[in-house]
Write a protein that holds these residues in place. Structure first.
Motif, mmCIF file in Angstrom:
data_model
loop_
_atom_site.group_PDB
_atom_site.id
_atom_site.type_symbol
_atom_site.label_atom_id
_atom_site.label_comp_id
_atom_site.label_asym_id
_atom_site.label_seq_id
_atom_site.Cartn_x
_atom_site.Cartn_y
_atom_site.Cartn_z
ATOM 1 N N ARG A 113 -8.399 -2.194 1.074
ATOM 2 C CA ARG A 113 -8.929 -1.308 2.106
ATOM 3 C C ARG A 113 -9.229 -2.107 3.372
ATOM 4 O O ARG A 113 -9.547 -3.299 3.303
ATOM 5 N N PRO A 114 -9.140 -1.469 4.532
ATOM 6 C CA PRO A 114 -9.544 -2.136 5.771
ATOM 7 C C PRO A 114 -11.060 -2.170 5.891
ATOM 8 O O PRO A 114 -11.774 -1.545 5.093
ATOM 9 N N GLU A 117 -15.178 1.199 9.790
ATOM 10 C CA GLU A 117 -15.199 1.377 11.236
ATOM 11 C C GLU A 117 -16.640 1.367 11.750
ATOM 12 O O GLU A 117 -17.583 1.641 11.016
ATOM 13 N N ALA A 165 -9.073 -6.419 2.482
ATOM 14 C CA ALA A 165 -7.681 -6.177 2.865
ATOM 15 C C ALA A 165 -6.829 -7.408 2.565
ATOM 16 O O ALA A 165 -5.770 -7.317 1.938
ATOM 17 N N ARG A 170 -2.772 -7.247 2.663
ATOM 18 C CA ARG A 170 -2.717 -6.347 3.815
ATOM 19 C C ARG A 170 -3.057 -7.109 5.095
ATOM 20 O O ARG A 170 -3.801 -8.085 5.075
ATOM 21 N N SER A 171 -2.522 -6.618 6.208
ATOM 22 C CA SER A 171 -2.789 -7.236 7.509
ATOM 23 C C SER A 171 -3.551 -6.298 8.443
ATOM 24 O O SER A 171 -3.663 -6.573 9.639
ATOM 25 N N ASP A 172 -4.083 -5.206 7.896
ATOM 26 C CA ASP A 172 -4.765 -4.220 8.734
ATOM 27 C C ASP A 172 -6.274 -4.260 8.570
ATOM 28 O O ASP A 172 -6.972 -3.320 8.935
ATOM 29 N N GLY A 173 -6.782 -5.356 8.044
ATOM 30 C CA GLY A 173 -8.210 -5.416 7.768
ATOM 31 C C GLY A 173 -9.055 -5.887 8.923
ATOM 32 O O GLY A 173 -10.276 -5.765 8.896
ATOM 33 N N GLY A 174 -8.409 -6.449 9.965
ATOM 34 C CA GLY A 174 -9.180 -6.991 11.060
ATOM 35 C C GLY A 174 -9.859 -8.296 10.669
ATOM 36 O O GLY A 174 -9.648 -8.832 9.574
#
Length: 211
Positions: A113-114, A117, A165, A170-174
């Motif tokens: 998961r990212p 927010e 992430a 994953r590369s969308d975790g910031g």
């Protein structure tokens, strides 16, 4: 993820014997132990997997194997499992080189998961609460501090990939800073504890204001 790797604060295990690190040469007790870190950093440097993916792979080792396997051997299993999962090796090739059966980590049960927010930047002295969530994938907070309130002692100047992430490729975790958060021993473990306080390093996405 809640797994056999997360034993801190569990009842019945007793105190953990601890000694301070000695000279660099004392890091490895046996000649083979360096192989675990060698495989780990080889894979990371070649871009095959991330350090968080290795940690997640170690967490996925079957519990009976995990509890009967030395620390550095777990990292050999973790790195080797990722080599197979990423298609660098086949399990047959691995077992041929090992000269017999080789245990691999269990399959991942979550896609990761990212980061949450709208995270908040905290300052030293702020009271914070660790998010009380249960996630089936890789996380970098111990279960004993979930939902607990502590005080920020330090915020790092650098940021790192969000592990929930990155641990799944994953590369969308910031990227986020982490905080040193101090918890009273009684807050974490109740009155039956020898701990005066415990400091835990926690990513920003795991924290919310304590109200």
């Amino acid at each position: 993820m809640d797994g056999v790797h997360d034993l801190a604060g569990k009842q019945g295990w007793g105190q953990v014997p601890h000694t301070a690190n000695g000279p660099i040469g004392d890091t490895f007790k046996y000649d083979w132990e360096h192989l675990g870190y060698s495989l780990l950093f080889l894979g990371v440097s070649k871009g095959i997997f991330t350090l968080d993916e290795v940690r997640h792979s170690v967490e996925r080792i079957e519990p009976r194997v995990y509890l009967t396997t030395p620390y550095y051997e777990r990292y050999i299993i973790g790195a080797a499992s990722l080599m197979v999962e990423k298609g660098v090796l086949t399990q047959d090739e691995l077992e041929t080189m090992a000269g017999g059966p080789f245990p691999l980590a269990l399959p991942a049960v979550s896609p990761g998961r990212p980061a949450p927010e709208h995270t908040i930047t905290f300052e030293v002295g702020d009271k914070v609460r660790v998010r009380d969530d249960h996630f089936a994938g890789h996380v970098r907070y111990p279960a004993f501090c979930r939902g607990k309130v502590g005080t920020v002692q330090h915020r790092t100047a650098m940021t790192w990939p969000f592990p929930d992430a990155a641990g799944h490729g994953r590369s969308d975790g910031g990227a986020e800073p982490s905080y040193h958060v101090e918890f009273a021993g009684e807050e974490l473990f109740g009155d039956d504890t020898d701990a005066g306080a415990v400091v835990v390093d926690l990513f920003e996405g795991y924290l919310e204001p304590a109200v």
